[in-house]
Design a protein around this motif. Structure first.
Motif, mmCIF file in Angstrom:
data_model
loop_
_atom_site.group_PDB
_atom_site.id
_atom_site.type_symbol
_atom_site.label_atom_id
_atom_site.label_comp_id
_atom_site.label_asym_id
_atom_site.label_seq_id
_atom_site.Cartn_x
_atom_site.Cartn_y
_atom_site.Cartn_z
ATOM 1 N N ARG B 117 0.838 -1.211 0.000
ATOM 2 C CA ARG B 117 0.000 0.000 0.000
ATOM 3 C C ARG B 117 0.869 1.255 0.000
ATOM 4 O O ARG B 117 0.444 2.301 -0.478
ATOM 5 C CB ARG B 117 -1.008 -0.032 1.148
ATOM 6 N N ASN B 118 2.087 1.158 0.504
ATOM 7 C CA ASN B 118 3.102 2.195 0.285
ATOM 8 C C ASN B 118 3.945 1.716 -0.888
ATOM 9 O O ASN B 118 4.720 0.761 -0.750
ATOM 10 C CB ASN B 118 3.943 2.371 1.544
ATOM 11 N N SER B 119 3.811 2.376 -2.036
ATOM 12 C CA SER B 119 4.417 1.817 -3.251
ATOM 13 C C SER B 119 5.941 1.718 -3.137
ATOM 14 O O SER B 119 6.563 0.916 -3.829
ATOM 15 C CB SER B 119 4.017 2.649 -4.470
ATOM 16 N N SER B 122 6.800 -1.869 -2.412
ATOM 17 C CA SER B 122 6.435 -2.975 -3.297
ATOM 18 C C SER B 122 7.669 -3.832 -3.573
ATOM 19 O O SER B 122 8.789 -3.316 -3.618
ATOM 20 C CB SER B 122 5.868 -2.432 -4.615
ATOM 21 N N ILE B 196 -2.609 -4.705 7.405
ATOM 22 C CA ILE B 196 -2.870 -3.450 6.692
ATOM 23 C C ILE B 196 -2.696 -2.253 7.619
ATOM 24 O O ILE B 196 -2.129 -1.228 7.234
ATOM 25 C CB ILE B 196 -4.295 -3.468 6.088
ATOM 26 N N ASP B 200 2.951 -1.027 6.219
ATOM 27 C CA ASP B 200 2.643 -0.595 4.851
ATOM 28 C C ASP B 200 3.486 -1.381 3.852
ATOM 29 O O ASP B 200 3.844 -0.904 2.783
ATOM 30 C CB ASP B 200 2.798 0.925 4.685
ATOM 31 N N VAL B 223 -8.439 -1.888 -0.054
ATOM 32 C CA VAL B 223 -7.237 -1.045 0.049
ATOM 33 C C VAL B 223 -6.757 -0.579 -1.330
ATOM 34 O O VAL B 223 -6.427 0.598 -1.514
ATOM 35 C CB VAL B 223 -6.093 -1.825 0.756
ATOM 36 N N PHE B 224 -6.724 -1.510 -2.291
ATOM 37 C CA PHE B 224 -6.062 -1.216 -3.569
ATOM 38 C C PHE B 224 -7.042 -0.880 -4.697
ATOM 39 O O PHE B 224 -6.630 -0.383 -5.738
ATOM 40 C CB PHE B 224 -5.225 -2.425 -4.011
ATOM 41 N N VAL B 234 -1.361 -8.238 -5.092
ATOM 42 C CA VAL B 234 -1.277 -7.434 -3.864
ATOM 43 C C VAL B 234 -1.341 -8.307 -2.613
ATOM 44 O O VAL B 234 -1.195 -7.819 -1.496
ATOM 45 C CB VAL B 234 -2.411 -6.386 -3.791
ATOM 46 N N LEU B 496 -2.728 5.612 7.430
ATOM 47 C CA LEU B 496 -3.694 4.833 6.635
ATOM 48 C C LEU B 496 -4.904 5.714 6.380
ATOM 49 O O LEU B 496 -5.456 6.318 7.322
ATOM 50 C CB LEU B 496 -4.115 3.562 7.404
#
Lengths: 520, 520
Positions: B117-119, B122, B196, B200, B223-224, B234, B496
């Motif tokens: 969720r925090n790119s 990833s 979640i 993150d 979330v996404f 994800v 969040l």
């Protein structure tokens, strides 16, 4: 089948495969029963650098040797050797044209036998062989009962006995700990005697003075005979570079004494990155290569063809405390490169061991130690000094860690056997017998292979939690404490010819009588 | 430069190199500051078997699949998939012609991104990437103060926070421990929410029922976004084979739920040699290959192109106690072969982790754990579940071991960077500056490279013995105990979006309201 697999499947000296068989054999031979005299690896080395990058390191080492040079202090004979070999001298500073040392090194054997007084325990050093030896050189010893204290000749003998009793070590080592209760100028005699008396495995001699190196070799001559020693390796001497780029006379005199006697020097820089070498790994490796090549080449000038071992001792530093560190990732991964470089020189390799800075045989100790020890076996080291007992950055020899490390050496026997591929191992019949959804407990394949399956540690506790708790919730250090006491209590010395024992004692008495005690 | 070095030198996502820079960055970002989102290895994998022997294992797996077959129980849709794909069915038993599964697997991606969720967090899974995730699935938790006890949702959240706060883990994991205080049929909601809410980073969902897998994926959709999830990975689901040679409907229904949603199943046999597989390593590996290929192929029949991870969980047995063992040499060396086989299938790999049977964070724990974890990184594993916290053969999640293991994950960042070869690293200028017999402490090269040099563990104590003793003679477990408490005390949750948080809570409330509590 790759080259490694092909070569070793034919040559592995496997009296057994798994822990169980070895233990059974051990029991049937009494507690001095051994596994194998040494390991022949059945997995390839872990090579991480490309040819191109290896050549860049070699070129850097060559430039260090040609442009900066190495000082050889207090050893005119060494300087004379270099002069005659064509090096450039300016006082003690010796510079080497690129390629010169490699040419000198061409006479050094890629592999040799170090003979033990019990020939069943002789080891091969080089090629695919792996030899585990105890830690070396700590002034202190420690155990859970008495804590840390200076080592004594009794401790020294205890560790020789523990090594001899372990089926997973192959070598008695050298200065297992400093026997501080014996005068400095006499203790080499007692140490060499302890190796001969309490072990029938190969061992190392003194290097702290030329005369002590020669005494060590003379004692080996009493055991093996003068002619045999002149033609065969029976003793090793571990000599250190005074990094950066200095060879001390004390060390080169000892190195030459071993070479002259056709015995193997182990040539080892001690590079603590940021202190005795650059903080960057590649530079420290290039320096190590330069220093070690020079030392190894000197043995060949003293006696062409003498056995010699290419050694390595990289280390790093804690940036928080400024202290040396051991068992950290930089030296571990650096070992892989050193291994590649040593093989390109066609020399046997000594690397790292079970290193740590921990002051206790705790999680910290075995985390660092395991990483360091695996680096040694992955990089292709043939002679692994410091395989057992190392604590506190080499300052302490630990009874408990010795036992844990020796147990891990056992695990490494199984690990280095790799994954054997044949019809029995592939077990297709077992799948036919068992089929989906059943279990393999009593099937014919399991029964046929059970005895040789699976390493079974004597230090790990694999019992269910409740059973472990009911038995006292002991940690590994406590189990190791019980184990070394039991081993010493049950120890029996291997037989030693009485005439040889008398001759050794005579030799020591004469030598000691001729010296005043020196305590520093 | 070999292929591995060439490829990775261009792509390593290195915000930093050594431990010090990362720690400085960590401080400047608050304690949730991270090192790198994942590692791109700069050393090659450790390949131990020849092509010929790999083919023999593959042929054995093919014969197991063709002659014995795999049972798929309680999942008619799975059977229907197999039928249409051309497999031979006899009731639940499915047999596969050699080559058939490889053909089906051709649509699976060799590498994919799992989005956080925090790119910035990833991760890439596949190729040269290495992702560390916490241990998974233990019913108990333990710490030095309170001993062993059943895990709760508070413990679960604590471990999510500890993982989030570590700069050396990359993934929040899944069932970090079982939150036994929450009903079995509802706890998946609380677990996914904790991942979640308190992290993150990427995470995993439930697999214990198809509905729970779908709930997990639905929460990820909140979330996404639904469309994003349909096109991107994800969430992961870790599904187990019921070895030997059985796939349970519970697992294949969950596996298909993840695949259907374009999310990645991690397909993992659990082969305890001598019980769920043969006692011989080669046979267990062949079985693992057969079972995993079948599971991975099923994802492609459910949705061609869905991401999937080839998993591995080999284990052995203690012949003294009859108990399962973890972190022993056979599975460690077997991992290298599994890695080679997975790469020949062109699939991302999950392997071992920091395994041990020890009941304490002691020397035994870190000896086995370190061997096991190094096997995972050497064999080329891309996703390493059980990287931190594993004790007691997966029965306990340890607060102290979590901290020790996370610290070791930091060391592995440095280790996997390998030995970098360039002019600065080779340091020829430093040798020119320092020369023989001096030291490198204050030289220009040291000053320029000091900040990025050397991994510096926060768990190791590298101080001199006397200083360590004066500070209380603490062992690593006690230092780890202090560390996790401090980390939890200083933890700050990552932001969040409130609307998302509300939507998640609404979803959970509705789901829970529709269910009776179930406790088994």
């Amino acid at each position: 089948m790759n080259a490694s697999e092909a070569a070793s499947s034919a040559t592995t000296p496997r009296r057994e495969r798994g822990g169980r068989v070895a233990r059974r054999e051990q029991r049937s031979h009494g507690q001095q029963g051994h596994g194998r005299p040494y390991i022949v690896r059945n997995i390839p080395t872990y090579d991480i650098l490309s040819e191109e990058n290896l050549v860049r390191i070699e070129q850097t080492a060559d430039r260090i040797l040609a442009e900066i040079g190495i000082e050889f202090r207090d050893d005119p004979v060494a300087l004379d050797h270099w002069k005659r070999a064509g090096a450039k001298l300016e006082g003690d500073l010796v510079r080497f044209e690129p390629g010169m040392l490699r040419e000198v090194l061409a006479t050094a054997p890629a592999q040799f036998t170090q003979h033990a007084r019990n020939s069943a325990n002789s080891v091969e050093i080089g090629g695919k062989s792996v030899v585990f030896a105890p830690a070396y050189g700590s002034p202190f010893v420690m155990d859970l009962d008495r804590g840390r204290r200076y080592g004594t000749i009794e401790d020294f003998a205890n560790f020789v006995k523990l090594a001899q009793a372990s089926p997973w070590l192959h070598h008695s080592g050298g200065t297992i700990c400093e026997p501080v209760d014996v005068p400095v100028n006499k203790r080499h005699l007692d140490m060499v005697y302890a190796h001969i008396r309490y072990s029938d495995r190969p061992f190392m001699g003194s290097v702290t003075a030329e005369s002590r190196a020669e005494d060590s070799i003379d004692m080996a001559r009493i055991v093996f005979g003068r002619d045999f020693v002149d033609e065969n390796c029976v003793i090793l001497g571990n000599v250190n570079v005074n990094s950066p780029l200095v060879w001390d006379g004390t060390m080169t005199l000892a190195l030459r004494a071993y070479a002259r006697a056709n015995q193997a020097a182990v040539v080892v820089p001690f590079i603590l990155g940021g202190a005795m070498g650059p903080v960057t790994n590649a530079g420290a490796i290039a320096q190590s290569l330069a220093e070690t090549m020079a030392g190894c080449a000197l043995t060949q000038l003293e006696r062409p063809g003498a056995p010699v071992i290419f050694g390595n001792f990289l280390s790093s530093m804690s940036l928080r405390s400024g202290s040396p560190t051991f068992g950290t990732p930089e030296p571990a991964i650096g070992s892989m490169v050193i291994g590649q470089l040593a093989r390109r020189l066609n020399l046997p390799l000594r690397c790292s061991g079970n290193f740590t800075t921990s002051k206790l045989p705790d999680a910290h100790a075995m985390n660092e130690g395991t990483m360091s020890m695996l680096a040694a076996v992955h990089c292709g080291a043939n002679f692994i000094l410091h395989s057992a007992g190392f604590l506190d950055g080499l300052l302490s020899m630990s009874y408990e860690k010795f036992v844990m490390d020796a147990d891990f050496c056992g695990a490494l026997h199984t690990y280095l056997d790799g994954v054997v591929i044949d019809d029995n191992q592939l077990a297709l019949d077992a799948f036919r017998e068992v089929g989906p959804g059943s279990h393999f407990f009593g099937c014919a394949h399991t029964m046929a292979n059970y005895e040789t399956a699976f390493w079974d540690s004597e230090i790990a506790d694999n019992e269910p939690f409740e059973k472990w708790e009911a038995a006292g919730s002991e940690d590994a250090a406590v189990r190791a404490n019980c184990k070394w006491k039991k081993t010493l209590a049950e120890y029996e010395a291997p037989p030693l010819d009485e005439a040889i024992d008398d001759a050794l004692n005579d030799f020591m008495a004469r030598k000691k009588a001729a010296m005043e005690d020196a305590w520093y």
